[in-house]
Write a protein that holds these residues in place. Structure first.
Motif, short mmCIF file in Angstrom:
data_model
loop_
_atom_site.label_atom_id
_atom_site.label_comp_id
_atom_site.label_asym_id
_atom_site.label_seq_id
_atom_site.Cartn_x
_atom_site.Cartn_y
_atom_site.Cartn_z
N VAL A 21 0.87 -1.17 0.00
CA VAL A 21 0.00 0.00 0.00
C VAL A 21 0.91 1.22 0.00
O VAL A 21 1.68 1.44 0.94
CB VAL A 21 -0.93 0.01 1.22
N LEU A 22 0.82 2.00 -1.06
CA LEU A 22 1.72 3.13 -1.26
C LEU A 22 1.06 4.42 -0.78
O LEU A 22 0.09 4.90 -1.39
CB LEU A 22 2.10 3.24 -2.74
N ASN A 23 1.56 4.93 0.33
CA ASN A 23 1.10 6.21 0.87
C ASN A 23 -0.41 6.22 1.12
O ASN A 23 -1.06 7.25 0.99
CB ASN A 23 1.48 7.37 -0.06
N ASN A 24 -0.95 5.04 1.47
CA ASN A 24 -2.38 4.89 1.77
C ASN A 24 -3.28 5.31 0.61
O ASN A 24 -4.43 5.72 0.82
CB ASN A 24 -2.77 5.68 3.03
N GLN A 25 -2.77 5.18 -0.63
CA GLN A 25 -3.54 5.65 -1.78
C GLN A 25 -3.88 4.54 -2.77
O GLN A 25 -4.99 4.48 -3.26
CB GLN A 25 -2.76 6.76 -2.51
N PHE A 26 -2.92 3.69 -3.10
CA PHE A 26 -3.19 2.59 -4.01
C PHE A 26 -2.22 1.47 -3.71
O PHE A 26 -1.29 1.63 -2.92
CB PHE A 26 -3.12 3.02 -5.48
N THR A 27 -2.46 0.32 -4.31
CA THR A 27 -1.68 -0.87 -3.99
C THR A 27 -0.95 -1.38 -5.21
O THR A 27 -1.55 -1.58 -6.27
CB THR A 27 -2.60 -1.99 -3.45
N ARG A 28 0.33 -1.61 -5.07
CA ARG A 28 1.12 -2.25 -6.12
C ARG A 28 1.26 -3.73 -5.79
O ARG A 28 1.61 -4.09 -4.67
CB ARG A 28 2.50 -1.60 -6.22
N GLU A 29 0.94 -4.58 -6.76
CA GLU A 29 1.17 -6.01 -6.60
C GLU A 29 2.41 -6.39 -7.41
O GLU A 29 2.50 -6.09 -8.60
CB GLU A 29 -0.02 -6.81 -7.10
N ILE A 30 3.38 -7.04 -6.75
CA ILE A 30 4.50 -7.63 -7.45
C ILE A 30 4.54 -9.11 -7.09
O ILE A 30 4.07 -9.51 -6.03
CB ILE A 30 5.85 -6.94 -7.12
N THR A 31 5.05 -9.92 -8.00
CA THR A 31 4.99 -11.37 -7.83
C THR A 31 6.38 -11.97 -7.92
O THR A 31 7.13 -11.69 -8.86
CB THR A 31 4.10 -12.02 -8.89
N THR B 17 13.30 -2.72 -4.79
CA THR B 17 13.60 -1.29 -4.77
C THR B 17 12.34 -0.51 -4.41
O THR B 17 11.26 -0.80 -4.91
CB THR B 17 14.11 -0.82 -6.15
N LEU B 18 12.51 0.46 -3.52
CA LEU B 18 11.42 1.36 -3.15
C LEU B 18 11.74 2.74 -3.71
O LEU B 18 12.82 3.29 -3.47
CB LEU B 18 11.25 1.45 -1.63
N LYS B 19 10.81 3.28 -4.47
CA LYS B 19 10.94 4.62 -5.04
C LYS B 19 10.02 5.57 -4.28
O LYS B 19 8.82 5.29 -4.12
CB LYS B 19 10.56 4.61 -6.52
N VAL B 20 10.56 6.69 -3.81
CA VAL B 20 9.81 7.63 -2.99
C VAL B 20 9.97 9.03 -3.58
O VAL B 20 11.09 9.52 -3.72
CB VAL B 20 10.30 7.63 -1.52
N SER C 219 6.81 9.37 2.29
CA SER C 219 5.69 8.49 1.99
C SER C 219 5.74 7.25 2.85
O SER C 219 6.81 6.81 3.30
CB SER C 219 5.70 8.07 0.51
N THR C 220 4.56 6.65 3.06
CA THR C 220 4.42 5.46 3.87
C THR C 220 4.21 4.24 2.99
O THR C 220 3.39 4.27 2.06
CB THR C 220 3.25 5.60 4.85
N PHE C 221 4.93 3.17 3.30
CA PHE C 221 4.82 1.89 2.60
C PHE C 221 4.37 0.83 3.60
O PHE C 221 4.99 0.67 4.65
CB PHE C 221 6.16 1.48 1.99
N LYS C 222 3.29 0.10 3.26
CA LYS C 222 2.86 -1.05 4.04
C LYS C 222 2.99 -2.28 3.17
O LYS C 222 2.30 -2.40 2.16
CB LYS C 222 1.41 -0.88 4.51
#
Length: 641
Positions: free
Chosen positions: A422-432, A485-488, A492-495
């Motif tokens: 969950v990226l900054n409580n706005q949308f979710t990125r799925e990686i596999t 890798t986390l891009k900011v 921003s908050t990452f969950k």
């Protein structure tokens, strides 16, 4: 009037070595739910000649030439397909037919004037077009908005969408966009559902069926990491095996006896990914303003054990878009469904990305008889989730070698772990993270997927050849550390947490390791939350399967409690047979929102907490003892269980 049933044609044509199908004027062929195979060409000869495919009946053809197609005639093949019924949401299409052109053989151009409204089993009527924003559907009319008919050929610029409207300028193999319609049409045309009961709108494609090898132009902008894309799709009146198309056009050789794949194929022009547009359907979209769209691209790669095995699909990252096509920062959580894309049904469109200037080849060889939903591997737009083995009929498209059974396929997915952020409580990125012993730890064409959304303000991805990997397929190793890798773009908050585990039993644990702190975080049973300042964090975080700092006492305390969600009684129950003093039990939803925090619980044999008021979904239970030990566990709350 001379009528051939699909059963009769099936018997005649499947037994004829060089069969052709000639449908003279004022006659028709009717196929209900079956396969018609024609070795050579189809001639729908007269203006009143018709070939009806109903109840998911399909036409396969076996010519192997590289020409422009052999079918001809003044009549029509008619085939149904359903798209979204929402007039604010897009579908990506690829037409299975073209405009009739008489005695001249060849695939022809398409325009939406070839789309009809079914008014009966074989009849149509009531369709029209508007240049306004909204399409509509009633019990007697279908109004398609031509304002949203575009195609997209070989570009990396949002402005390069080519407006088509109702013109007959869509070439065979070119995909196109079209928005759905509002309203409903309760006409019963003897299919499995009504024309449009308010869920999906039925369209009748009428024209000369496409066949043969179809060229699809691709290219690659210099240094753009596959950013040049083309909207294409399934151009035939039958399903196709997407694996075969992606593999053979990205440099692989497919063994059609075993399904085994090897490198060194003669066509190497795409990156082996298929990109599917997904747009939010619920809650119902209510705006044509681009900045208010909630949608994105899902990713499919054919990384199964063989070319006959199901690949891996990533859900789209729901996000809204700016007028220039770039994502903005106000969005929504990604969908939770898991879909498969091994077979593309009639009419399905998708994007491909070029690796060089060239031509991808769509072939009759890839055609197969798969009904939507069979073995849960083929459905327009989206799909369901079961894993099993099923039978696919494929007549003549694959060479008939004695003793070889081509009818079996496996849709059991490779072992994989879906990681949701969950990226900054706005949308979710799925990686596999997927595991296949026939791949490498680095980038493998058609086995790994590269993001088509490389300008999200905040993102998480696998660094693959300096690209943004959203599916990484590699051999499993219990001691491996897989970098992410986390891009900011700003604080921003990452969950981060494991959203799903599929066919994977290589490890009991999945951790996120933070190299800066030296700490491991259990993301299988809980989530890891961190707020980061602006930057690109490429060497700090890794996915691992062992916590080298873990103490044996942690395993002991975990085994001392039994945490169970009793959905029949809508109770969260925690058994404490060892009479351990419990300091607190905390419940979070999967996004990290605190649901309740019960403290100073003392010593009880069983703790029970009602969950009647909670919505269905995944939750995380955190328990702490008075000695400072803690455990976390996921539960699933369901109603009516």
């Amino acid at each position: 009037m001379r009528v051939f049933t699909s059963f009769f044609l099936y018997l005649i044509l499947s037994a004829t070595a060089n069969a052709q199908l000639f449908i003279k004027d004022n006659t028709y062929v009717f196929n209900k739910g079956a396969l018609v195979y024609v070795k050579d060409y189809v001639d729908v000869n007269g203006t009143n000649s018709n070939f009806y495919l109903r109840n998911e009946g399909q036409l396969l053809q076996g010519s192997t030439g590289t020409g422009v197609g052999l079918n001809k005639g003044l009549g029509n093949l008619s085939v149904f397909q359903e798209g979204t019924s929402n007039n604010y949401a897009y579908n990506y299409w690829c037409s299975p037919i073209g405009v009739p052109q008489g005695s001249t053989a060849g695939n022809t151009v398409f325009g939406v004037g070839q789309l009809k409204r079914p008014s009966g089993l074989t009849s149509f009527g009531g369709q029209s077009f508007t240049s306004g924003h909204d399409g509509t559907s009633t019990n007697s009319t279908l109004v398609i908005s031509t304002r949203w008919i575009y195609k997209y050929v070989v570009s990396n610029q949002y402005s390069s969408w080519n407006y088509v409207a109702s013109a007959n300028t869509i070439n065979p193999g070119e995909g196109f966009t079209m928005k759905g319609v509002s309203g409903s049409d309760n006409t019963d045309v003897s299919e499995t559902t009504l024309n449009n009961p308010g869920n999906n709108q039925r369209y009748d494609f009428r024209g000369i069926p496409n066949e043969g090898t179809i060229d699809i132009s691709v290219s690659n902008a210099s240094g753009a990491n596959y950013s040049n894309t083309t909207l294409t799709g399934n151009p035939y009146p039958s399903a196709i095996n997407v694996n075969l198309f992606l593999l053979e056009n990205s440099g692989y050789i497919v063994n059609y006896t075993t399904g085994a794949i090897t490198t060194g194929g003669p066509i190497n022009v795409i990156n082996g990914n298929a990109y599917y547009w997904e747009q939010q359907k619920s809650p119902t979209p209510t705006s044509h303003i681009l900045a208010q769209y909630i949608g994105g691209y899902g990713y499919y790669v054919p990384n199964g054990a063989t070319a006959f095995s199901s690949g891996t699909y990533n859900n789209a990252t729901w996000n809204t878009y700016n007028p220039d096509g770039t994502p903005n920062t106000v969005g929504s959580v990604a969908g939770t469904g898991r879909y498969k894309r091994m077979f593309a049904p009639i009419g399905q469109g998708f994007m491909i990305a070029g690796t060089t200037v060239g031509t991808a080849k769509m072939k009759n060889l890839y055609r197969t008889f798969v009904k939507e939903g069979i073995a849960n591997n083929s459905q327009f737009e989206k799909n369901s989730t079961n894993s099993s083995t099923g039978s696919v009929q494929n007549w003549g498209a694959i060479p008939n070698v004695a003793g070889v059974d081509y009818t079996q396929f496996s849709n059991a997915e490779v072992p994989q772990i879906k990681i949701h952020t969950v990226l900054n409580n706005q949308f979710t990125r799925e990686i596999t993270l997927a595991f296949n012993p026939n791949t490498t730890d680095g980038f493998d064409v058609a086995m790994d997927a590269i993001s088509a959304e490389n300008n999200l303000p905040n993102d998480i991805y696998f660094p693959l050849n300096n690209q943004l990997g959203v599916i990484s397929t590699l051999p499993f190793g219990i001691d491996k550390r897989i970098p992410i890798t986390l891009k900011v773009s700003s604080d921003s908050t990452f969950k981060i947490f494991v959203g799903d585990i599929i066919n994977f039993d290589g490890s009991d644990n999945v951790y996120l390791y933070d190299d800066l702190t030296g700490l491991y975080y259990d993301i299988k049973n809980s989530f890891y939350e961190i707020t980061l300042p602006t930057g690109v964090y490429s060497n700090r975080f890794q996915i691992t399967f062992k916590d080298s700092n873990a103490l044996a006492v942690n395993a002991s305390i975990k085994n001392s409690f039994s945490i169970v969600q009793n959905n029949s009684n809508q109770l969260l129950s925690i058994a404490n047979p060892n009479n351990i003093d419990v300091k607190s039990v905390t419940l979070y939803d999967v996004l990290g929102k605190l649901i309740f925090d019960k403290v100073n619980l003392g010593i009880k044999m069983v703790y029970e907490f009602p969950t009647t008021s909670l919505s269905e979904g995944i939750y995380i239970v955190k328990l702490k003892t008075n000695e400072g030990q803690s455990i976390s566990q996921k539960i699933i709350i369901e109603k009516g269980k």
